[in-house]
Design a protein around this motif. Structure first.
Motif, PDB file in Angstrom:
ATOM      1  N   SER A 127      16.001  -0.686 -47.702  1.00 61.37           N
ATOM      2  CA  SER A 127      16.870  -1.818 -48.040  1.00 61.37           C
ATOM      3  C   SER A 127      16.163  -3.146 -47.807  1.00 61.37           C
ATOM      4  N   LEU A 128      15.393  -3.236 -46.732  1.00 58.31           N
ATOM      5  CA  LEU A 128      14.670  -4.473 -46.446  1.00 58.31           C
ATOM      6  C   LEU A 128      13.555  -4.712 -47.460  1.00 58.31           C
ATOM      7  N   GLU A 129      12.820  -3.660 -47.803  1.00 54.93           N
ATOM      8  CA  GLU A 129      11.716  -3.829 -48.752  1.00 54.93           C
ATOM      9  C   GLU A 129      12.215  -4.049 -50.182  1.00 54.93           C
ATOM     10  N   LEU A 130      13.343  -3.453 -50.525  1.00 59.72           N
ATOM     11  CA  LEU A 130      13.866  -3.618 -51.884  1.00 59.72           C
ATOM     12  C   LEU A 130      14.312  -5.044 -52.153  1.00 59.72           C
ATOM     13  N   THR A 131      14.645  -5.786 -51.099  1.00 57.08           N
ATOM     14  CA  THR A 131      15.169  -7.138 -51.265  1.00 57.08           C
ATOM     15  C   THR A 131      14.239  -8.204 -50.690  1.00 57.08           C
ATOM     16  N   ALA A 132      13.062  -7.791 -50.196  1.00 58.17           N
ATOM     17  CA  ALA A 132      12.098  -8.725 -49.597  1.00 58.17           C
ATOM     18  C   ALA A 132      12.770  -9.600 -48.542  1.00 58.17           C
ATOM     19  N   ASN A 133      13.644  -8.983 -47.749  1.00 56.90           N
ATOM     20  CA  ASN A 133      14.412  -9.717 -46.749  1.00 56.90           C
ATOM     21  C   ASN A 133      14.032  -9.241 -45.359  1.00 56.90           C
ATOM     22  N   ARG A 134      13.740 -10.173 -44.475  1.00 50.59           N
ATOM     23  CA  ARG A 134      13.414  -9.831 -43.088  1.00 50.59           C
ATOM     24  C   ARG A 134      14.464 -10.324 -42.101  1.00 50.59           C
ATOM     25  N   GLN A 135      15.258 -11.314 -42.523  1.00 53.70           N
ATOM     26  CA  GLN A 135      16.234 -11.872 -41.590  1.00 53.70           C
ATOM     27  C   GLN A 135      17.357 -10.903 -41.266  1.00 53.70           C
ATOM     28  N   MET A 136      17.572  -9.924 -42.162  1.00 50.87           N
ATOM     29  CA  MET A 136      18.680  -8.985 -41.973  1.00 50.87           C
ATOM     30  C   MET A 136      18.243  -7.707 -41.258  1.00 50.87           C
ATOM     31  N   ALA A 137      17.064  -7.687 -40.683  1.00 53.61           N
ATOM     32  CA  ALA A 137      16.531  -6.451 -40.108  1.00 53.61           C
ATOM     33  C   ALA A 137      17.447  -5.877 -39.023  1.00 53.61           C
ATOM     34  N   LEU A 138      17.844  -6.693 -38.065  1.00 53.86           N
ATOM     35  CA  LEU A 138      18.667  -6.178 -36.962  1.00 53.86           C
ATOM     36  C   LEU A 138      20.060  -5.745 -37.430  1.00 53.86           C
ATOM     37  N   PRO A 139      20.785  -6.567 -38.222  1.00 58.07           N
ATOM     38  CA  PRO A 139      22.094  -6.094 -38.703  1.00 58.07           C
ATOM     39  C   PRO A 139      22.000  -4.819 -39.540  1.00 58.07           C
ATOM     40  N   ILE A 140      20.987  -4.722 -40.384  1.00 53.34           N
ATOM     41  CA  ILE A 140      20.852  -3.527 -41.221  1.00 53.34           C
ATOM     42  C   ILE A 140      20.563  -2.302 -40.363  1.00 53.34           C
ATOM     43  N   MET A 141      19.675  -2.422 -39.402  1.00 48.85           N
ATOM     44  CA  MET A 141      19.380  -1.282 -38.526  1.00 48.85           C
ATOM     45  C   MET A 141      20.612  -0.863 -37.745  1.00 48.85           C
ATOM     46  N   ALA A 142      21.391  -1.839 -37.262  1.00 45.44           N
ATOM     47  CA  ALA A 142      22.605  -1.507 -36.518  1.00 45.44           C
ATOM     48  C   ALA A 142      23.614  -0.790 -37.411  1.00 45.44           C
ATOM     49  N   ALA A 143      23.806  -1.307 -38.637  1.00 44.23           N
ATOM     50  CA  ALA A 143      24.757  -0.678 -39.562  1.00 44.23           C
ATOM     51  C   ALA A 143      24.307   0.733 -39.930  1.00 44.23           C
ATOM     52  N   CYS A 144      23.002   0.925 -40.146  1.00 40.18           N
ATOM     53  CA  CYS A 144      22.491   2.244 -40.517  1.00 40.18           C
ATOM     54  C   CYS A 144      22.638   3.256 -39.385  1.00 40.18           C
ATOM     55  N   LEU A 145      22.381   2.832 -38.160  1.00 39.26           N
ATOM     56  CA  LEU A 145      22.538   3.744 -37.019  1.00 39.26           C
ATOM     57  C   LEU A 145      24.007   4.123 -36.833  1.00 39.26           C
ATOM     58  N   LEU A 146      24.894   3.166 -36.992  1.00 44.53           N
ATOM     59  CA  LEU A 146      26.324   3.464 -36.888  1.00 44.53           C
ATOM     60  C   LEU A 146      26.762   4.384 -38.020  1.00 44.53           C
ATOM     61  N   ALA A 147      26.290   4.118 -39.231  1.00 45.98           N
ATOM     62  CA  ALA A 147      26.653   4.960 -40.375  1.00 45.98           C
ATOM     63  C   ALA A 147      26.157   6.382 -40.193  1.00 45.98           C
ATOM     64  N   ARG A 148      24.961   6.549 -39.643  1.00 46.99           N
ATOM     65  CA  ARG A 148      24.432   7.894 -39.422  1.00 46.99           C
ATOM     66  C   ARG A 148      25.297   8.657 -38.417  1.00 46.99           C
ATOM     67  N   ALA A 149      25.729   7.970 -37.359  1.00 44.36           N
ATOM     68  CA  ALA A 149      26.573   8.617 -36.355  1.00 44.36           C
ATOM     69  C   ALA A 149      27.918   9.020 -36.946  1.00 44.36           C
ATOM     70  N   VAL A 150      28.522   8.126 -37.725  1.00 44.50           N
ATOM     71  CA  VAL A 150      29.823   8.429 -38.327  1.00 44.50           C
ATOM     72  C   VAL A 150      29.680   9.545 -39.366  1.00 44.50           C
ATOM     73  N   SER A 151      28.614   9.499 -40.164  1.00 40.81           N
ATOM     74  CA  SER A 151      28.397  10.513 -41.191  1.00 40.81           C
ATOM     75  C   SER A 151      28.265  11.903 -40.592  1.00 40.81           C
ATOM     76  N   SER A 152      27.605  12.005 -39.448  1.00 39.62           N
ATOM     77  CA  SER A 152      27.410  13.318 -38.824  1.00 39.62           C
ATOM     78  C   SER A 152      28.721  13.949 -38.383  1.00 39.62           C
ATOM     79  N   LEU A 153      29.782  13.139 -38.218  1.00 40.27           N
ATOM     80  CA  LEU A 153      31.097  13.694 -37.889  1.00 40.27           C
ATOM     81  C   LEU A 153      31.721  14.370 -39.108  1.00 40.27           C
ATOM     82  N   VAL A 154      31.339  13.916 -40.300  1.00 40.76           N
ATOM     83  CA  VAL A 154      31.893  14.461 -41.543  1.00 40.76           C
ATOM     84  C   VAL A 154      31.025  15.595 -42.082  1.00 40.76           C
ATOM     85  N   CYS A 155      29.718  15.418 -42.046  1.00 46.41           N
ATOM     86  CA  CYS A 155      28.767  16.423 -42.549  1.00 46.41           C
ATOM     87  C   CYS A 155      27.726  16.641 -41.458  1.00 46.41           C
TER      88      CYS A 155
END
Length: 477
Positions: free
Chosen positions: A404-432
């Protein structure tokens, strides 16, 4: 007790110049076989990079041709799309069965199972070429599929075939070629070299061998340089200058992580086959009439597209880019409709990946969430939604964040994106509980083992990190 005799050899570096020269000649960097392997890796990476660029341009042309044909009337896709789905399903019933689906599960299964017959069956040049051709046909028919997963499959097949051709046929060496080809394929497909490395570590192998680091990195770099030299230095979705200040705006991280994880986990659960429940019923229906079932999936995609402002066909790249840049008119239900369209295409069993369509779904969901957060930067929330949903589908948060960071050439969103992805992975594992690519790879291995048992052959050998064998299930959708 007698003391051991002292070492009669001179200390390292104190021998004669001739001794030091001989020692240098035995170094790994002077080994002809190692240099042959490196040159083969680099040459293979060039081939993968060229193939990825050619595949990308052909995919764009195929989908543009579909759009031109579909522009003649709303009824045209009703004829074209179900017919193409049925044709592709019929073509992949026999020798081209390995071309079905994303292609990443096939590469993972081949990496884990050290069996030449199994690897040749799903990574041969015939399969690689068939994967490209049939994925292009799927886009020509308007299927909601991507080309990035197939590019990984093609990259793994090309490097594996080259390695075997030039004498690197032992299981360990072949596995390295598969790993490097997969990483180079993803790097060239998205023009994201760092994501290719992270993908190889997190998704393909789960480990990082020190002795492979240099070879893997150079293969990814070479493939990336080929793509860069032909199409230029570009970001897949353009330069997105989004940011998310600390404070109330971080509510978006929580919302996108939860929604992306739930939706991504649900998608993964629905496309992984199972013996019972709703998925079991769908699997049995498909097993009885696979071609008719595929045509019905194509029809479902067309009917869903009629409910969307711009349709659900193709990779979804244009819609995701427009939503991300704030000038899209896809309608409020695009994310949910694209989600259903992706399921219909996956259930049909036709060739095609889920990376780009997943980003489109995430963009649509992110746009919906942004409307719940007045005053927030819409592009930031959309980018979070894309990353979180991709992490929810794949359960590979680092890969999703870096892509996501490389596709948009964005570095300022690194921490929010990593936090959202880690949370999404945890929630996803409850479903699958099992990541989607691993689950589909396990299914491929289980089917192959069943065939071997029916023939009375011994079980195929696996790597030290054996895949957990799933119970017998229907064919993967």
């Amino acid at each position: 007790m007698s003391t051991p005799p002292p070492d009669s050899r001179p200390p390292r570096g104190t021998g004669s110049p001739l001794d030091r020269l001989r020692e240098l000649g035995r170094h790994e960097w002077m080994s002809p076989r190692q240099w042959r392997r490196r040159i083969l890796f680099w040459a293979g990476a060039i081939v993968v990079g060229l193939s990825a660029v050619l595949f990308a341009k052909a995919a764009d042309y195929a989908f543009e041709l579909f759009r031109r044909v579909a522009s003649h009337g709303w009824w045209v896709p009703l004829l074209v799309t179900p017919a193409m789905f049925a044709l592709l399903c019929w073509l992949t019933q026999g020798a081209l069965k390995a071309t079905r689906g994303s292609g990443i599960p096939q590469a993972i299964a081949a990496l884990k199972v050290e069996d030449e017959a199994f690897r040749s069956r799903i990574l041969s040049l015939k399969v690689a070429l068939g994967k490209m051709a049939l994925t292009l046909a799927a886009l020509l028919g308007g299927a909601s599929v991507g080309r990035e997963g197939p590019t990984v499959h093609v990259g793994a097949g090309l490097l594996y075939s080259m390695g075997r051709r030039f004498g690197f046929a032992d299981p360990t060496a072949a596995g390295r070629f598969i790993l490097a080809g997969s990483a180079a394929g993803l790097a060239a497909a998205f023009n994201t070299p760092l994501a290719g490395v992270v993908f190889a570590i997190e998704e393909m192998s789960g480990t990082f061998e020190h002795r492979m680091s240099g070879t893997l990195l150079t293969a990814v770099i070479v493939a990336g340089v080929v793509s860069l030299g032909i199409v230029g230095n570009y970001a897949y979705f353009g330069d997105v200058t989004a940011s998310l200040p600390l404070g109330r705006a971080w509510i978006a991280v929580l919302l996108t992580g939860i929604v992306g994880g739930l939706a991504g986990g649900l998608f993964a659960r629905l496309i992984v086959p199972a013996a019972g429940g709703f998925r079991g019923v769908m699997g049995r229906v498909r097993a009885r009439q696979p071609v008719v079932f595929a045509a019905a999936c194509g029809l479902a995609l067309v009917l869903l597209s009629l409910l969307s402002a711009n349709g659900l066909y193709g990779t979804g790249y244009a819609q995701a880019r427009d939503i991300l840049q704030g000038h899209g008119d896809t309608g409020p239900f695009f994310g949910a409709l694209k989600f259903l369209g992706n399921i219909a295409s996956s259930w049909a069993g036709i060739p095609g990946g889920i990376f780009s369509p997943a980003l489109a779904v995430g963009a649509g969901l992110g746009s919906n969430i942004a409307h719940l957060l007045p005053g927030s930067d819409v592009s930031s929330v959309v980018l979070l939604g894309m990353a979180a949903y991709l992490a929810g589908v794949t359960q590979a948060p680092l890969t999703a964040a870096v892509i996501s960071l490389e596709l948009t050439a964005n570095r300022q969103m690194a921490l929010p994106i990593m936090a959202a992805c880690l949370l999404a992975r945890a929630v996803s594992s409850l479903v699958c509980r099992t990541p989607v690519y691993k689950a589909l790879a396990e299914n491929l291995v289980a089917q192959y083992e069943e065939e071997r048992m029916r023939r009375g052959a011994p079980p195929a050998s696996k790597t030290t990190e054996d895949i957990e064998t799933l119970p017998a299930e229907p064919h993967a959708p």
